[in-house]
Design an enzyme around this catalytic site. Structure first.
Site, PDB file in Angstrom:
ATOM      1  N   LYS B  80       4.230 -15.137   5.032  1.00 55.73           N
ATOM      2  CA  LYS B  80       4.060 -15.037   3.582  1.00 55.73           C
ATOM      3  C   LYS B  80       4.947 -16.073   2.905  1.00 55.73           C
ATOM      4  O   LYS B  80       6.099 -16.263   3.297  1.00 55.73           O
ATOM      5  CB  LYS B  80       4.446 -13.623   3.142  1.00 55.73           C
ATOM      6  CG  LYS B  80       4.160 -13.295   1.692  1.00 55.73           C
ATOM      7  CD  LYS B  80       4.559 -11.845   1.395  1.00 55.73           C
ATOM      8  CE  LYS B  80       4.188 -11.413  -0.013  1.00 55.73           C
ATOM      9  NZ  LYS B  80       4.567  -9.996  -0.275  1.00 55.73           N
ATOM     10  N   SER B 155       0.662  -7.506  -2.430  1.00 53.05           N
ATOM     11  CA  SER B 155       0.776  -8.924  -2.691  1.00 53.05           C
ATOM     12  C   SER B 155       0.649  -9.808  -1.447  1.00 53.05           C
ATOM     13  O   SER B 155       0.313 -10.984  -1.570  1.00 53.05           O
ATOM     14  CB  SER B 155       2.128  -9.213  -3.348  1.00 53.05           C
ATOM     15  OG  SER B 155       3.193  -8.955  -2.450  1.00 53.05           O
ATOM     16  N   SER B 179       3.023  -3.751  -0.630  1.00 52.24           N
ATOM     17  CA  SER B 179       2.486  -5.109  -0.470  1.00 52.24           C
ATOM     18  C   SER B 179       2.163  -5.529   0.960  1.00 52.24           C
ATOM     19  O   SER B 179       1.557  -6.581   1.161  1.00 52.24           O
ATOM     20  CB  SER B 179       3.454  -6.133  -1.066  1.00 52.24           C
ATOM     21  OG  SER B 179       3.333  -6.167  -2.464  1.00 52.24           O
TER      22      SER B 179
END
Lengths: 95, 484
Positions: B80, B155, B179
């Protein structure tokens, strides 16, 4: 609840954001709606309930305050928006 | 063997470690999948092809020298884009960091390097991890590999989509209010948020420090367990990292769940949830029962306070954490600024997107004079009530089973104009963060439209082994692990 332009300007200043007029209007309504939702916390009785700031029972964690060499200062300075030699260049801090 | 992406991460590591397959072959195979699929899915902000190939080459050279390879040798991992890899851009999918190059490795990255894993790229997220769909990325919206009209969740949507499409074998995400678990559910992969303190956050760009945890994405439970083992452990550079021995998660995975006490909280089966989600989760509970688990109804009465508590605490912490983006030492600086205050205010107004601005203003408001007691302190107290709910329930059960998300993936744009509606999609994942507990999401079915549904299993603090064992037992009794 409703927020005034003054309220929004106040939080925008606290958050160091220069909002456009259009943004101010948009966030005024959105923030008020979110705060309305959040207010339902009032219905919970928290008398004698301690706050939780952190779930793991760790107290202060200390380490020696030692300077350590950084192999490649250039890799840090390369991200600077503006620099002069090995310094970050910013607007005048003290008027 | 063109289908190497269909192997598990542990199988790939096994082939590379035994010399049957070179790390470079593996890297090339996955990079070629990225090239052919990511034009549509858009999971990656940066594909680190040259670095990945160089890393794979180094792994092969290590093998050629006769050295023992690490546990994840040659396994392609996506990261990420809010975790630092030295020499690679770390953008947080924000304009304010669009041109920021990290100059050190996050601890999780160092640990993965030591395990001989290969970083294939940095994945898209909602800006600064604030969102549930990746629509808050300043760059683009990632698409769900099961249906390109739909969002992948967020996310960590890029990491979830990358693993779902097997453009990476494993991925790292971060989970502040769901997330990792919510996008894992929406993309049909396994995602786990570890106990707060298990994994070092050094090198993770901070969002809400009392909630953030880094965790694994994988195609199956054993791979997730292996990745979690590699990234766990005490780190003096993260003062919230807890000093305890790293457990062996893989060892106990296949022990079964006979006698395991499973709690089913009634507050997680609510009006308005998708009936197909409810059916899939209730069917999953029956599977657990058939494997020997004892299922009990339990109650977590403060569940519905979770979103309110979260949307006071997380924005408050964010408003403080994101104060560092001031246009001085790194990040975007406005060219319009004439003085220091304008440098801050213009740079931040130009650099941050709407959701980030909303949240830091919300946080600044909740922390401001006159409102602190009513919002911030009140939320911290209700947080205690939520934590006590779990403490009490975990006296009588070993794990709690719930849906991960009230709905399968929604269509891009469907909730984008209504922040509050978007916040409500985190209703089942947030309490776990507030209580600091471990939670996993794994596939438990598909909707009639062919979209994945996720099952969430929560456990006691630092009892990842029990959560993983329950997940592995369920997974081996079902066949929901699929690649679109």
């Amino acid at each position: 609840m409703s927020l005034t332009d003054k309220d929004v300007n106040h939080v925008a200043r606290l958050a160091r954001l220069a909002l456009t007029d259009e943004e101010r209007e948009k966030y005024r309504g959105q923030l008020a709606r979110i705060l309305d939702y959040i207010r339902h916390l009032e219905k919970y009785d928290t008398k004698d309930v301690p706050p939780t700031s952190h779930v793991v029972p760790l107290s202060n964690v200390w380490r020696e305050d030692e300077a350590r060499p950084w192999a490649d200062p250039e890799s840090i300075l390369a991200n600077a928006p503006e620099r002069e030699g090995n310094f970050f260049k910013v607007k005048k801090v003290i008027e | 063997m063109t289908d190497i992406h269909r192997l598990t991460a542990l199988q790939i590591a096994g082939l590379v470690r035994s010399g049957k397959r070179s790390a470079q072959d593996v890297a090339r195979a996955f990079l070629s999948r990225v090239r052919s699929l990511d034009g549509d899915i858009r999971a990656f902000v940066t594909v680190t092809e040259p670095a990945a190939l160089a890393q794979a080459k180094a792994v092969d050279e290590k093998a050629a020298r006769g050295e023992t390879l690490g546990r994840l040798a040659g396994v392609p991992v996506a990261v990420k884009d809010n975790m630092c890899i030295a020499g690679i851009r770390t953008t947080c999918s924000s304009k304010i960091l669009e041109n920021f190059t990290a100059n050190y490795d996050a601890t999780v990255i160092q640990k993965l390097r030591a395990a001989d894993a290969v970083f294939i790229g940095k994945t898209n997220l909602d800006e600064f991890a604030m969102g549930s769909s990746t629509e808050n990325s300043a760059f683009f919206t990632t698409r769900n590999p099961w249906n390109l009209e739909c969002i992948p969740g967020g996310s960590s949507g890029g990491s979830a989509a990358a693993v779902a499409a097997r453009m990476a074998s494993l991925a790292l995400g971060s989970d502040t209010g769901g997330s990792i678990r919510q996008p894992a559910a929406l993309c049909g992969v396994v995602g786990m948020k570890p106990t707060y303190g298990l994994v070092s956050r050094f090198g993770l760009v901070a969002f809400a420090s009392s909630l953030d945890q880094i965790g694994p994405f994988a195609g199956n439970v054993a791979d997730a367990a292996a990745l979690l083992e590699v990234i766990s452990g005490h780190d003096p550079r993260d003062s919230t990292s807890v000093n305890r021995p790293i457990p062996n998660f893989l060892e106990g995975l296949s022990k079964g769940i006979k006698g395991l006490r499973v709690g089913l909280p009634k507050e997680y089966f609510i009006d308005g949830m998708d009936p197909e989600v409810e059916t899939s989760v209730r069917d999953a509970v029956k599977v657990l029962q058939s494997l020997g688990a004892e299922v009990r109804d339990v109650s977590l009465p403060h569940t519905d306070a979770g979103i309110s508590v979260y949307y006071v605490l997380a924005p408050s912490e964010a408003s403080s954490n994101l104060a560092r983006f001031d246009g001085a030492r790194y990040g975007h600086r406005s060219s319009r600024a004439q003085n220091l205050l304008e440098q801050y205010e213009f740079s931040r107004d130009e650099g941050f997107g709407p959701e980030v601005k909303r949240r830091i203003m919300l946080g600044a408001y909740a922390l401001s004079a006159g409102y602190y007691d009513a919002y911030y302190l009140k939320a911290q107290k209700v947080r205690t009530l939520i934590k006590r709910d779990f403490d009490r329930v975990f006296e009588s059960v070993d794990v709690v089973v719930t849906p991960t998300s009230p709905t399968p993936a929604f269509r891009a744009g469907e909730k984008a104009d209504d922040p509050l509606q978007m916040y409500l999609s985190d209703v089942f994942t947030i309490p776990c963060n507030l209580a600091g507990l471990p939670g996993i999401s794994l596939p438990c079915g598909f909707s009639s439209k062919g979209l994945p549904i996720g099952l969430q299993i929560l456990g006691r603090a630092f009892e990842e082994d029990t959560v993983l064992r329950a997940a592995a037992a369920y997974e081996s009794a079902t066949s929901w692990v699929k690649v679109p």
